[in-house]
Scaffold this motif. Sequence first.
Motif, PDB file in Angstrom:
ATOM      1  N   GLU A  86       0.812  -1.214   0.000  1.00  0.00           N
ATOM      2  CA  GLU A  86       0.000   0.000   0.000  1.00  0.00           C
ATOM      3  C   GLU A  86       0.846   1.265   0.000  1.00  0.00           C
ATOM      4  OE1 GLU A  86      -2.353   0.773   3.670  1.00  0.00           O
ATOM      5  OE2 GLU A  86      -1.331  -1.012   4.432  1.00  0.00           O
ATOM      6  N   GLU A  87       2.119   1.162   0.382  1.00  0.00           N
ATOM      7  CA  GLU A  87       2.983   2.349   0.354  1.00  0.00           C
ATOM      8  C   GLU A  87       3.092   2.896  -1.072  1.00  0.00           C
ATOM      9  OE1 GLU A  87       3.977   4.117   2.927  1.00  0.00           O
ATOM     10  OE2 GLU A  87       2.900   2.625   4.100  1.00  0.00           O
ATOM     11  N   GLN A  88       3.047   2.009  -2.059  1.00  0.00           N
ATOM     12  CA  GLN A  88       3.075   2.462  -3.443  1.00  0.00           C
ATOM     13  C   GLN A  88       1.877   3.359  -3.746  1.00  0.00           C
ATOM     14  OE1 GLN A  88       3.358  -1.103  -5.814  1.00  0.00           O
ATOM     15  NE2 GLN A  88       5.497  -1.458  -5.252  1.00  0.00           N
ATOM     16  N   LEU A  89       0.717   3.014  -3.190  1.00  0.00           N
ATOM     17  CA  LEU A  89      -0.489   3.807  -3.435  1.00  0.00           C
ATOM     18  C   LEU A  89      -0.431   5.142  -2.700  1.00  0.00           C
ATOM     19  CD1 LEU A  89      -2.732   2.657  -5.304  1.00  0.00           C
ATOM     20  CD2 LEU A  89      -1.264   0.902  -4.373  1.00  0.00           C
ATOM     21  N   TRP A  90       0.125   5.135  -1.505  1.00  0.00           N
ATOM     22  CA  TRP A  90       0.250   6.401  -0.766  1.00  0.00           C
ATOM     23  C   TRP A  90       1.278   7.311  -1.416  1.00  0.00           C
ATOM     24  CZ3 TRP A  90      -3.469   8.114   1.957  1.00  0.00           C
ATOM     25  CH2 TRP A  90      -4.326   7.228   2.610  1.00  0.00           C
ATOM     26  N   TRP A  91       2.295   6.727  -2.047  1.00  0.00           N
ATOM     27  CA  TRP A  91       3.252   7.546  -2.797  1.00  0.00           C
ATOM     28  C   TRP A  91       2.540   8.216  -3.973  1.00  0.00           C
ATOM     29  CZ3 TRP A  91       7.392  10.285  -2.928  1.00  0.00           C
ATOM     30  CH2 TRP A  91       8.004  10.608  -4.131  1.00  0.00           C
ATOM     31  N   LEU A  92       1.708   7.439  -4.681  1.00  0.00           N
ATOM     32  CA  LEU A  92       0.935   8.020  -5.776  1.00  0.00           C
ATOM     33  C   LEU A  92      -0.008   9.110  -5.261  1.00  0.00           C
ATOM     34  CD1 LEU A  92       0.088   4.816  -7.844  1.00  0.00           C
ATOM     35  CD2 LEU A  92       1.588   6.689  -8.543  1.00  0.00           C
ATOM     36  N   TRP A  93      -0.604   8.863  -4.096  1.00  0.00           N
ATOM     37  CA  TRP A  93      -1.511   9.860  -3.504  1.00  0.00           C
ATOM     38  C   TRP A  93      -0.789  11.201  -3.330  1.00  0.00           C
ATOM     39  CZ3 TRP A  93      -6.614  10.163  -2.519  1.00  0.00           C
ATOM     40  CH2 TRP A  93      -7.052  11.199  -1.689  1.00  0.00           C
ATOM     41  N   LEU A 148     -10.770   8.789   6.700  1.00  0.00           N
ATOM     42  CA  LEU A 148      -9.614   8.147   7.303  1.00  0.00           C
ATOM     43  C   LEU A 148      -8.452   9.121   7.434  1.00  0.00           C
ATOM     44  CD1 LEU A 148      -7.106   7.104   5.146  1.00  0.00           C
ATOM     45  CD2 LEU A 148      -9.080   5.974   4.192  1.00  0.00           C
ATOM     46  N   LEU A 149      -7.620   8.818   8.398  1.00  0.00           N
ATOM     47  CA  LEU A 149      -6.344   9.491   8.595  1.00  0.00           C
ATOM     48  C   LEU A 149      -5.277   8.421   8.655  1.00  0.00           C
ATOM     49  CD1 LEU A 149      -7.118  12.051  11.458  1.00  0.00           C
ATOM     50  CD2 LEU A 149      -6.512  12.633   9.102  1.00  0.00           C
ATOM     51  N   ARG A 150      -4.069   8.770   8.243  1.00  0.00           N
ATOM     52  CA  ARG A 150      -2.914   7.904   8.456  1.00  0.00           C
ATOM     53  C   ARG A 150      -2.077   8.552   9.532  1.00  0.00           C
ATOM     54  NH1 ARG A 150       1.045   6.527   4.221  1.00  0.00           N
ATOM     55  NH2 ARG A 150       1.309   4.474   5.066  1.00  0.00           N
ATOM     56  N   ILE A 151      -1.938   7.857  10.645  1.00  0.00           N
ATOM     57  CA  ILE A 151      -1.140   8.373  11.757  1.00  0.00           C
ATOM     58  C   ILE A 151      -0.022   7.373  12.026  1.00  0.00           C
ATOM     59  CG2 ILE A 151      -1.170   9.048  14.183  1.00  0.00           C
ATOM     60  CD1 ILE A 151      -4.091   9.914  13.746  1.00  0.00           C
ATOM     61  N   ASN A 152       1.210   7.818  11.813  1.00  0.00           N
ATOM     62  CA  ASN A 152       2.389   6.942  11.939  1.00  0.00           C
ATOM     63  C   ASN A 152       2.237   5.669  11.110  1.00  0.00           C
ATOM     64  OD1 ASN A 152       3.596   8.744  13.794  1.00  0.00           O
ATOM     65  ND2 ASN A 152       2.374   7.865  15.450  1.00  0.00           N
ATOM     66  N   GLY A 153       1.636   5.813   9.922  1.00  0.00           N
ATOM     67  CA  GLY A 153       1.480   4.682   9.021  1.00  0.00           C
ATOM     68  C   GLY A 153       0.262   3.824   9.278  1.00  0.00           C
ATOM     69  N   ASP A 154      -0.455   4.078  10.380  1.00  0.00           N
ATOM     70  CA  ASP A 154      -1.654   3.299  10.700  1.00  0.00           C
ATOM     71  C   ASP A 154      -2.901   4.039  10.247  1.00  0.00           C
ATOM     72  OD1 ASP A 154      -0.234   1.217  11.957  1.00  0.00           O
ATOM     73  OD2 ASP A 154      -0.122   2.374  13.820  1.00  0.00           O
ATOM     74  N   LEU A 155      -3.901   3.288   9.825  1.00  0.00           N
ATOM     75  CA  LEU A 155      -5.163   3.882   9.406  1.00  0.00           C
ATOM     76  C   LEU A 155      -6.090   4.069  10.597  1.00  0.00           C
ATOM     77  CD1 LEU A 155      -6.035   1.844   6.185  1.00  0.00           C
ATOM     78  CD2 LEU A 155      -4.854   4.037   6.349  1.00  0.00           C
TER      79      LEU A 155
END
Length: 199
Positions: A86-93, A148-155
């Motif tokens: 999923e890091e790939q998707l957050w990079w795209l985000w 949603l929020l991402r906090i320290n990598g957690d949803l």
Amino acid sequence: PNYRGYCIRKNSSAIMSSGGLFMEAKNLYQKYDPNIKVKLKDQKIVFSSGAEVSFSHYENDNAAKKYQGIQISNIFYDEVTHAENEEQLWWLWSRLRSDASNNPSMWWSCNPDVDSWVLKYALWYLHPEGHPLAGRPDPAKNGTIRYLLRINGDLVWGDTYEELQEKYGYDKKPISFQGLFGTIEDNPPIQKSHPLYKS
């Protein structure tokens, strides 16, 4: 004219193959703009307004460099369960920033895969354990918008934007998320053109 959309899949070959996403998009776009320019070498379709939709891949973490420094208006990731993580998707985000007059968004398409990281994004929309239809989409939740929020990598999930801001701080900007689930029954054209598809 400033719009830059991207259709992405893990492998370019799946996008550009005959009958793949590129050809489907070309046929669809021509219905709305007969003057589109199809740039096969660049894997890009350009509308008469100057807006562009590119077709690309994200095979592995090294492919992140391909998107570094670019500005994207919208992203459609086809078969997102094929993405390695999923890091790939957050990079795209983080690339969703452009001068186009639209609300930047990312769309994912996929087929169910219980072993994929994507499951945690769909889980709330499914019937829970103990229900006779556990693991299948709950029609009552289909299309519900959550935040949603991402906090320290957690949803962290919430039912409203305000709920998450009250809990985690008003400096935080929650992202809206919507799960849309469909079956062959939701696609009358394919049932009509391919009567044997369902069987």
